[in-house]
Design a protein around this motif. Sequence first.
Motif, PDB file in Angstrom:
ATOM      1  N   PRO A  19       0.798  -1.222   0.000  1.00  0.00           N
ATOM      2  CA  PRO A  19       0.000   0.000   0.000  1.00  0.00           C
ATOM      3  C   PRO A  19       0.837   1.281   0.000  1.00  0.00           C
ATOM      4  O   PRO A  19       0.286   2.371   0.201  1.00  0.00           O
ATOM      5  CB  PRO A  19      -0.792  -0.119   1.313  1.00  0.00           C
ATOM      6  CG  PRO A  19       0.133  -0.848   2.225  1.00  0.00           C
ATOM      7  CD  PRO A  19       0.894  -1.833   1.346  1.00  0.00           C
ATOM      8  N   GLY A  42      -2.413  -3.552  -4.352  1.00  0.00           N
ATOM      9  CA  GLY A  42      -1.240  -2.793  -3.957  1.00  0.00           C
ATOM     10  C   GLY A  42      -0.198  -2.833  -5.061  1.00  0.00           C
ATOM     11  O   GLY A  42      -0.410  -3.398  -6.138  1.00  0.00           O
ATOM     12  N   PRO A 357      -8.233   2.918  -1.309  1.00  0.00           N
ATOM     13  CA  PRO A 357      -6.953   2.251  -1.050  1.00  0.00           C
ATOM     14  C   PRO A 357      -6.918   0.848  -1.637  1.00  0.00           C
ATOM     15  O   PRO A 357      -7.961   0.277  -1.990  1.00  0.00           O
ATOM     16  CB  PRO A 357      -6.902   2.201   0.484  1.00  0.00           C
ATOM     17  CG  PRO A 357      -8.331   2.152   0.891  1.00  0.00           C
ATOM     18  CD  PRO A 357      -9.060   3.022  -0.093  1.00  0.00           C
ATOM     19  N   ILE A 361      -5.195  -3.392   2.462  1.00  0.00           N
ATOM     20  CA  ILE A 361      -4.853  -2.619   3.657  1.00  0.00           C
ATOM     21  C   ILE A 361      -5.445  -3.267   4.906  1.00  0.00           C
ATOM     22  O   ILE A 361      -6.433  -3.999   4.835  1.00  0.00           O
ATOM     23  CB  ILE A 361      -5.314  -1.151   3.554  1.00  0.00           C
ATOM     24  CG1 ILE A 361      -6.848  -1.049   3.571  1.00  0.00           C
ATOM     25  CG2 ILE A 361      -4.710  -0.458   2.358  1.00  0.00           C
ATOM     26  CD1 ILE A 361      -7.354   0.318   3.942  1.00  0.00           C
TER      27      ILE A 361
END
Length: 378
Positions: A19, A42, A357, A361
């Motif tokens: 991330p 990611g 995100p 995460i």
Amino acid sequence: MSGFVFNEKPITIESGEGPYLYSDDGTEYLDFGASYAVAALGHSHPAVTDAIQAQAAKLTYVQASYPVEVRTELYEKLAALAPGDIENVWLCNSGTEANEAAMKFARSATGREKIVATKRAFHGRTLGSLALTWKQKYKKPYEPVAGGVEFVTYGDAEELAEAVDDETAAVFLEPIQGEGGINPATTEYLQTARDLTEDAGAALVFDEIQTGIGRTGTLWACEQAGVVPDILTSAKGIANGLPLGATLCADWIADGAASHGSTFSGGPVVCAAANATLDTIVEEDLPGHAGAVGEYLTSELEAAVEEHDLPVRDVRGDGLMVGVEVKRGANRTLKHLALSEQLLALPAGRTVVRFLPPLIIEEEHADRAVDAMTNVLS
């Protein structure tokens, strides 16, 4: 000069892992934008990297008219993962191309021209998809764009019912508007759209380019409403950074659609990345993970707003697609998040900070984002 730019001060990104992104001066940034939801797993995920390298060493590209195992695997995988009885897959290079294909397929299958889209919608920047996009700043300089599009208020079932008729080819909807401000549709609204299009013989198109691939807690956001469209478009996180889009269609659309194609439709390297991405998302239940961590992130943001009396009007979204509507303006907040807190996020209109995100995460990353927002807005 390339890179993130805030007040003419560029942040040039050199590398990424998980991330995190790293600038050329070694500064670590927590990436809560994932390049508009592209980096679903990611950055530099090992499964995707290995798949890309292995395929590139064997075959980089061959046109789609020749069967290739890795492409066939992706066709089958997407058909199996699609909602309901959607089993037909067309591959392209981006979200806007996927929506262009959806427009063409709907018009050719129905023999009609009119398309209904929603205010504040964003469906792409090419001349066809741009016609479905609401903001004038995106399309005014390029007019005339494709015609035959009528806009209605997002979430207003009565207005939608007035617009859909026997001249309608398709209704385009985002289950949650992204660029428009993180605006979720209700289950009732999506079901109304389904009923109206079925009665009119029109196609219901769900643009899941941003909401799809597990971001909202299920693989596709429409699954939460139990509504199956006739066409579903996907892109962004589907190949974890490599350019790929997909238009998924029900049989009646595929059977009635005219010829369509693209030179780079489903290149082997991109398909290998997509297969690795989808396998990882399914095997690790990242949709469920995104739902749980997203719920935690939202609740912690709401708690921080109340505890610190932050200048926030609303926190909304689903899973790891979260919008924070601020009173000071999104761009100012984003600049301070990046430069002071090393947190990268995105705007969604003038007043909404958008968090998209990577699906990987954990709660500790959510805590850092909440602390950053609290520090900037306090």
